[in-house]
Design a protein around this motif. Structure first.
Motif, PDB file in Angstrom:
ATOM      1  N   VAL A 167       0.839  -1.208   0.000  1.00 32.71           N
ATOM      2  CA  VAL A 167       0.000   0.000   0.000  1.00 32.71           C
ATOM      3  C   VAL A 167       0.867   1.248   0.000  1.00 32.71           C
ATOM      4  O   VAL A 167       0.718   2.130  -0.848  1.00 32.71           O
ATOM      5  N   ILE A 168       1.773   1.352   0.963  1.00 34.84           N
ATOM      6  CA  ILE A 168       2.574   2.570   1.090  1.00 34.84           C
ATOM      7  C   ILE A 168       3.551   2.699  -0.073  1.00 34.84           C
ATOM      8  O   ILE A 168       3.844   3.803  -0.536  1.00 34.84           O
ATOM      9  N   GLY A 169       4.061   1.579  -0.576  1.00 32.28           N
ATOM     10  CA  GLY A 169       4.953   1.626  -1.735  1.00 32.28           C
ATOM     11  C   GLY A 169       4.243   2.153  -2.963  1.00 32.28           C
ATOM     12  O   GLY A 169       4.789   2.965  -3.720  1.00 32.28           O
ATOM     13  N   THR A 170       3.005   1.693  -3.174  1.00 30.49           N
ATOM     14  CA  THR A 170       2.221   2.156  -4.316  1.00 30.49           C
ATOM     15  C   THR A 170       1.896   3.643  -4.193  1.00 30.49           C
ATOM     16  O   THR A 170       2.016   4.403  -5.166  1.00 30.49           O
ATOM     17  N   ILE A 171       1.493   4.066  -2.993  1.00 32.07           N
ATOM     18  CA  ILE A 171       1.160   5.477  -2.776  1.00 32.07           C
ATOM     19  C   ILE A 171       2.382   6.358  -3.001  1.00 32.07           C
ATOM     20  O   ILE A 171       2.303   7.413  -3.650  1.00 32.07           O
ATOM     21  N   ALA A 172       3.541   5.936  -2.481  1.00 31.70           N
ATOM     22  CA  ALA A 172       4.764   6.724  -2.654  1.00 31.70           C
ATOM     23  C   ALA A 172       5.139   6.823  -4.124  1.00 31.70           C
ATOM     24  O   ALA A 172       5.518   7.900  -4.615  1.00 31.70           O
ATOM     25  N   ALA A 173       5.033   5.701  -4.854  1.00 28.32           N
ATOM     26  CA  ALA A 173       5.386   5.704  -6.275  1.00 28.32           C
ATOM     27  C   ALA A 173       4.452   6.613  -7.071  1.00 28.32           C
ATOM     28  O   ALA A 173       4.898   7.412  -7.903  1.00 28.32           O
ATOM     29  N   LEU A 174       3.155   6.517  -6.819  1.00 26.57           N
ATOM     30  CA  LEU A 174       2.193   7.364  -7.525  1.00 26.57           C
ATOM     31  C   LEU A 174       2.420   8.837  -7.209  1.00 26.57           C
ATOM     32  O   LEU A 174       2.319   9.698  -8.100  1.00 26.57           O
TER      33      LEU A 174
END
Length: 240
Positions: free
Chosen positions: A154-161
């Motif tokens: 979740v946090i990896g996806t949010i950071a990447a976006l």
């Protein structure tokens, strides 16, 4: 981890630093936008203007972290802090979390001073928010005892976006976003690379037990939809 089920009293009890940051943001917003106050003078003395910083007004490296351009900017940045701050405060403890939040924001503003012209001005909490994202990435790499695989995704996806949107949206302080994120990663790597397994405090054990009990209850679809909208709004607010 990023779903808030606490009552108001529980939230301010378990996450006092996040609550304090939100309160300061609210007070500064009211001070700068209520017409009965000398808001123009307050705003002009707090905005990060590179020229004034070079001339000795060093506090402008700090005050922009708590300043916003309007209600939507204030609301969405506070949503981001509200959603992503508690888990990090719980993992790091109050003093370390406060230090990470402030110093990544200040260092992002220093990077803005170095990389942008003297006429450049800036404000907002994005440097600190991206600092939190960066620290989360370091925790994902070095402290798998803190973040589960699902929460890491979740946090990896949010950071990447968020990083991708930094280059797409107009009128973004790209340097503050990037350097805030990098300083967060660097701080997390230095502090957590040799970290020991967490020994939870009484409050954390209570939260963990409470979380397990509540996680066994399937939240209604309406609740999931509301939280999805809130998280989306928080991300949008980073780029307004």
């Amino acid at each position: 981890m990023f779903t808030r089920r606490e009552s108001f009293k529980e939230y301010i009890t378990f996450y006092p630093i996040v609550s304090l940051i939100l309160l300061v943001n609210l007070l500064v917003y009211l001070a700068t936008f209520l017409p009965v106050l000398p808001n123009q003078l307050i705003t002009e003395s707090m905005v990060g203007v590179n020229l004034y910083i070079v001339q000795g007004e060093w506090w402008r490296l700090i005050t922009p972290i708590f300043l916003h351009t309007g209600f939507s900017h204030f609301l969405f940045n506070c949503f981001s802090i509200f959603l992503f701050g508690p888990a990090l405060e719980r993992a790091l403890g109050k003093p370390k979390f406060l230090a990470v939040y402030l110093f990544t924001g200040i260092l992002a503003n220093i990077a803005t001073l170095v990389t942008e012209p003297l006429t450049f001005s800036h404000l907002g909490a994005s440097g600190s928010i991206f600092g939190m994202f960066g620290y989360y990435i370091a925790l994902i790499v070095f402290r798998k005892d803190i973040i589960s695989r699902n929460n890491s995704q979740v946090i990896g996806t949010i950071a990447a976006l968020s990083l991708i949107m930094t280059f797409i949206q107009p009128n973004i302080n790209i340097g503050a976003h990037l350097f805030g994120f990098l300083f967060g990663v660097a701080a997390g790597s230095l502090l957590e690379a040799k970290g020991k397994k967490i020994i939870p405090s009484y409050k954390e054990e209570f939260l963990q037990l409470r979380g397990r009990i509540r996680s066994n209850r399937k939240p209604p679809a309406k609740t999931l939809t509301i939280w999805a909208i809130i998280i989306a709004l928080a991300l949008i607010g980073l780029f307004r």
